[in-house]
Design an enzyme around this catalytic site. Structure first.
Site, short mmCIF file in Angstrom:
data_model
loop_
_atom_site.label_atom_id
_atom_site.label_comp_id
_atom_site.label_asym_id
_atom_site.label_seq_id
_atom_site.Cartn_x
_atom_site.Cartn_y
_atom_site.Cartn_z
N HIS A 199 3.43 1.13 -5.62
CA HIS A 199 4.55 0.23 -5.87
C HIS A 199 4.10 -0.79 -6.92
O HIS A 199 2.92 -1.17 -6.95
CB HIS A 199 4.90 -0.64 -4.66
CG HIS A 199 5.25 0.06 -3.39
ND1 HIS A 199 4.31 0.54 -2.51
CD2 HIS A 199 6.46 0.31 -2.82
CE1 HIS A 199 4.93 1.06 -1.46
NE2 HIS A 199 6.21 0.94 -1.62
N ASP A 238 2.05 -3.56 -5.39
CA ASP A 238 0.68 -3.25 -4.92
C ASP A 238 -0.36 -3.61 -5.97
O ASP A 238 -1.52 -3.87 -5.63
CB ASP A 238 0.51 -1.75 -4.66
CG ASP A 238 1.56 -1.16 -3.79
OD1 ASP A 238 2.10 -1.89 -2.94
OD2 ASP A 238 1.86 0.05 -3.94
#
Ligand code: CO
Ligand code: CO
Ligand code: CO
Ligand code: CO
Ligand code: CO
Ligand code: CO
Ligand code: CO
Ligand code: CO
Lengths: 436, 436, 436, 436
Positions: free
Chosen positions: D100, D103
């Site tokens: 993501h 992240d």
């Protein structure tokens, strides 16, 4: 001469892992020695009479699917059923079976008639045991199917139901002793409630405690040397059953001073329904000193009721037998299949195939568990993990030589600041996968 | 002078059922007498410090949603938090609050610093209690949030963690006593395991037993006259928590001889997670003599984790208070809201509104329960249902004067054939609906 | 002349909230106007033939508990059953009933005989409908109890079972039309699987799609003007049922182009089993345009199987009727009680009492829902909460006039930084508690 | 030069089943050909960035347990994290990873700053992909952690949140395309509701449909040739998520005409939470033509939340890969581990060990599945079981050439009376045990 129900069935034999013969064992090799004992002596397999021979295949939305020549509700049917049952025990070469009174004889018009019918069948069983070498793992009484028990047996609001149940249990203990049963089981299928609104929970617990005490006393008095076992289950058929799980049964036994008299028969499916893993219930019972026997039938993880399926997941079963071996293995207990065919498994052969698959999975689980234990990798890790408790201070705490103040004083004085260490769960799971 | 957090909030007052004022009570009228006692004295409401003042609104998939001026992680923030908390207690006119050490002070660099910080806040609390009349329902220690506790507190493989936890509990008991707390609670959030593979379950139970015994001894020694309470929960955060449910805690207390020293604080949400109704856990605790206090926060029935929501279903709550009233009501215990705002409820007012709704629902439940008890329709039915046990024979069985053989003999001689009677569940449920 | 089964039962009348007469309505007052309609026309209550008259009280662990004079498995019994059923419909003053073919006639030796028997009973029903004014809410076919259906009806691996089921449904649609039924229901109790290992899931879905299309076509062809309804259920008796929940049924209907032909009959208990609240399933069906009818029987929240209990929790029911009223209320649908007495509720009176309690709870729920809707506090909040979508830009997005790039460009250009607002869940729950 | 985080880690190599080296593969042998393809090409393993590198080890009752040098919330930390991540990908020799936006970079003060930071890291990723040969299995956007998304992203009541989410997805699709990602995933963690009371379910579904359509259009427009995937999950963090399960997603796609544009990424843990087996979800997706990719991480069967554990039960995994192979295997999809270390697994090595164990279990499952498929015993049984549908009449029914009346006529004329045949579930389960 056989009944012919299974055709010209031959005794099921061990053929090794490569066999594709549906009627052979691939792993269960009864004389093979595992961890110092023959597999037969380790596993102590039993077939459950009720599911295999008495259950017609119904479920809450449908009726009978199995067509068995002995479904006649008379004594001739009961005798035929006994013949077929022992043919199956022999064919499978299982050392044990289990039964309820109601499985083996049609209900009579009175207690006395029912008892007489049971006695007749028991005589047949005694003779067949003699002939075949098959033995009784446990006897039990069905105190839940008849409408008289709809509101409980020992915990019924009517003391006459308690009495009827007590008389039944007395007879079943007698019969179990007569047949040399290694254990006697109580599963309190209706010992619970549907709604608290009509229930005096405290009173019912007292009744249950009294009932169990009477049964224990009687068993002792007549010299029954087997183990008395309670089988926990959280619910179904009742909304709540008093013998919810191992921890609950332990508290119940402690309340009535029976913790040294009674042990537990743990079923995988019931563990699941109570929100536990099977190995949890086994480990807890062992820790509490009440581990007795197992019903090795699984529940479907996606179903909220007791599906009583034959086991097949070897890694899970290895963890179960690992706990059992750690607890020293079975003494009077064994591995019962309280498992029923799926109601679509109509064929006689399905009965054999289902047990063969279950037994093979158990054998694989046991062998994996034995290697896990022998290698000691898992237990070594655990021992090391707690090893700091072996220090003088650790032992002083555990043995009651330290007060809260003592300990608090040390924490402050030494500025104790413990640092966490990895729990290594993934590595341990990988280690298990070496064996299964 | 107030902090202004709640604006110019006025004390929440009872305005009656027709009020649509979101900041008024519609049912909770503290001086109204219900079943011979003021509602305030019956319900003994407490606000939980942690959820209302320390929780930032995170969940496993998202972080902080609440923006509170005291989220500063320093002592200034802690003092502001205390000011706001007592403003809310006063605004709501609740008689009690509850807290963990970690809720009220930032963690220090050492045990000693953490303790000193707690002491500073406790002095503030003492003064505020004096000023406001608000009292401490229970104190407790947070033995689960810090990473040192990741593998348990009392049940940790490291005895130094046990020691750190013990020192913490000692200090929290001291502080609870100092503040006149009516109870001291232990919730063993990490007293369980993630995997049996790295766990010595038996050993951990022994550690837990020792820890509890030490705490009980210490509380006695220093003359703490409140009740020691365990709060059962089956799991979450751990896979399995040793204090699974009321029955499990009872067995645990019996094992360590603590059943007369320790009672339970029962949470609705935890009952649900363990597969029980709330009223079941209450009725069982009462039957076992270990009922203490409640956390009156509900779980969402469709969620498999602890949602800790404010209660709102009056019929369910009436059944809960019915069990509590049957058990004689609270002594040292009370009705704590271990409930958190939904993380989307961002406004200061939401804190008030949530407690008001919960308190009103409790008040309605209590009033319904009181009428159910006074009318006696339900209890009359139950008494009648078991009345045959009052016979001489029934009493003889219960008191241990009959053996299994005695009873069996009578069954045969008298051809006992008990006939079932309707359990009338639907009618009883309709009766309940008269009151709610 | 009556059968006497209910004694000298008098028609159940509305007596008001203070009545303690177990055989009176306290809230259901059929002619009372709620939200512009008579309560009878809103609620459209139906009694289910199967549970009340055909179910013997068995469960997976016990047999028959009810003793009914019509449990004779012959046509005389079937006729007596019909007499008693209409006596109950009349006594309760319900406008509707529902039935399966198998509920009302004993199975014959052949399809033809079974059909003939059904026709005979249907003639009786037609006459009784005429006499009493009671109408048929829906007819349906039992395609799950007989062993021929053990592996499914439409989804059976044997096309002859499909055919047998098709012939049965044809006949049941005929009969439903003849009796003026307002709907025809399909509950696919065995349309699922026990194990994927013996299942061609894709094939079975195709078969189910074909079957439903054929039924829809036939109903149209013969001019049946009622609604065809599917009743979703996730599992039980099967491990997995294809009509899992409302969302699943919608996808299935879309796959076969039937989303405008078929609606859903939603049961509270089935919603729960599928992990949803009842109001969720109702709201979703309404949003998808497939809301049809309801089975207003609850599941026990702690039981993992379908307990089919009479409803009693008014706050929950208010939320259900709130969704129904928001969706415009029932058209052809109604409130069926697919509810069975607890198997311990043996008395004839229990049948009446259970329905009365359920109907009263529905009436309270409906009245609360109507006030919630009329006051508009809840809906006003929701409208305001989404009101920013009414902006030109919001509408442009929704109507497809903006691409992802358009929107992204604006976010960057305007430095869009949305701020969350309180969701006010606790306040909304308090608002609901004003009405229930 | 390495970061040193993993010490002097060597590339993990295949050493065969007998290896006890915790840092070797026992079954995953990437070049070994299974069912005509290299194992690497079959399994297409991916490591998930978030759990392994961004998650601090918190749970609802405790905070950070992991101590990682890159937990600094600045770009230096983000770069170090990227270095360590690619060191692990290389050490494990996995062909893919997933991430993501949130992240890999710290959140900026504005959309623009966040985007710029992401771009910086993506450039690093591009270079590292080049250097190592590791590729991107899928990219995705985190639309659930930040408080702006607390009430949903696409389904937010505020169109500005929709816009912010849309801009984020646009950027993440751009980035995924740039990195040559094989798929783009949408998991709607907050696309659901907490309470229907504040929710316009129909409206939110429309918003979600619009959002997905916009994303699909954009991906097409820019020539992204990967697959767009939705990852179903029933709940958690929300009470109800709109992408409940595969069947629900299918209905949603059909509603918005996207069933040919979007496929599903199925996670074992989410299947379980929705009440399904993993193999069910896989089989259903395949039947519906929307099977895309998998998250091969398991849920604990006794926990009611998403535990995201590394998989280890080979028999279960074999059934999963069996469905995948039957569906033709992965095309753009692969086997992602959306799995997190237990929060007590503190060591760097645990990250490697966990992935190795999971990959080995997958490899065993795949090999067993391939043999199951090649042997054809299972599929042969299924084919035979449905073979009667291959008759002319069976085909006529399925192809729509028979009406309900046609079929009914034949049933009557031919006195069709189908006889059930054994479903052989136990035998089939035994057959599976030959391979695992
Ligand atoms: Co069972
Ligand atoms: Co059992
Ligand atoms: Co809680
Ligand atoms: Co609590
Ligand atoms: Co139902
Ligand atoms: Co129904
Ligand atoms: Co997950
Ligand atoms: Co996932």
């Amino acid at each position: 001469m056989t009944t012919g129900f299974f055709g010209d069935v031959q005794p099921v034999r061990f053929e090794g892992a490569d066999s594709t013969n549906p009627l052979a064992y691939r792993f269960y090799n009864k004389d093979e020695v595992v961890a110092g004992k023959r597999m037969e002596d380790h596993l102590r397999f039993a077939v459950a009479y009720w599911h295999s021979f008495a259950w017609p295949g119904g479920d809450p939305f449908g009726g009978q699917t199995f067509e068995r020549p002995w479904f006649t509700d008379d004594m001739a049917g009961a005798r035929l059923k006994a013949d077929v049952a022992f043919e199956m025990f022999t064919a499978l070469d299982v050392p044990f079976y289990c039964f309820h009174d109601a499985d083996v004889r049609p209900e009579g018009q009175s207690f006395t008639e029912s008892a007489r019918r049971l006695d007749e069948i028991v005589d047949i069983f005694a003779r067949k045991q003699e002939e075949t070498g098959v033995q009784l793992l446990w006897g039990t009484a069905n105190l839940f199917s008849h409408r008289r028990y709809m509101a409980g047996a020992a915990t019924n609001p009517d003391p006459d139901v308690f009495a009827y149940a007590a008389a039944t249990v007395k007879h079943c203990i007698d019969v179990t002793k007569k047949l040399g049963g290694a254990n006697y089981v109580l599963w309190g299928g209706r010992e619970g409630y549907e709604t608290l609104l009509n229930t005096d929970l405290k009173r019912e617990r007292q009744q249950a405690g009294r009932f169990l005490s009477m049964a224990v006393d009687y068993a002792k008095k007549i010299g029954f040397t087997g183990t008395i076992l309670i089988e926990p289950k959280p619910q179904e058929p009742t909304k709540h059953q008093y013998d919810y799980d191992v921890a609950t049964v332990y508290g119940f036994l402690k309340e009535f001073g029976l913790e040294n008299e009674v042990k537990v028969n743990i079923e995988q499916g019931h563990a699941i329904l109570a929100g536990h893993s099977f190995e949890h219930e086994l480990a807890l019972a062992a820790a509490l000193g009440i581990f007795g026997s197992i019903d090795m039938n699984r529940n479907d993880y996606q179903s909220g009721w007791d599906t009583d399926q034959f086991p097949n997941n070897v890694p899970e079963m290895a963890l179960a037998y690992y706990e059992i071996l750690k607890a020293g293995g079975f003494t009077t207990g064994g591995t019962n299949f309280d498992a029923k065919l799926r109601r679509q498994s109509l064929d006689a052969e399905d009965l054999l195939v289902a047990h063969i698959g279950g037994m093979d999975a158990c054998a694989r689980g046991l062998k994996a568990a034995a290697r896990m234990l022998e290698d000691g990798v898992l237990s070594g890790f655990v021992e090391e993990r707690y090893s700091r408790w072996n220090s003088a201070e650790g032992q002083a705490i555990l043995s009651g030589q330290r007060t809260l103040e003592d300990v608090a004083r040390r924490v402050i004085k030494d500025a104790v600041d413990p640092q966490p260490r990895s729990g290594k769960q993934e590595w341990l799971e990988n280690v298990v996968n070496r064996y299964v």
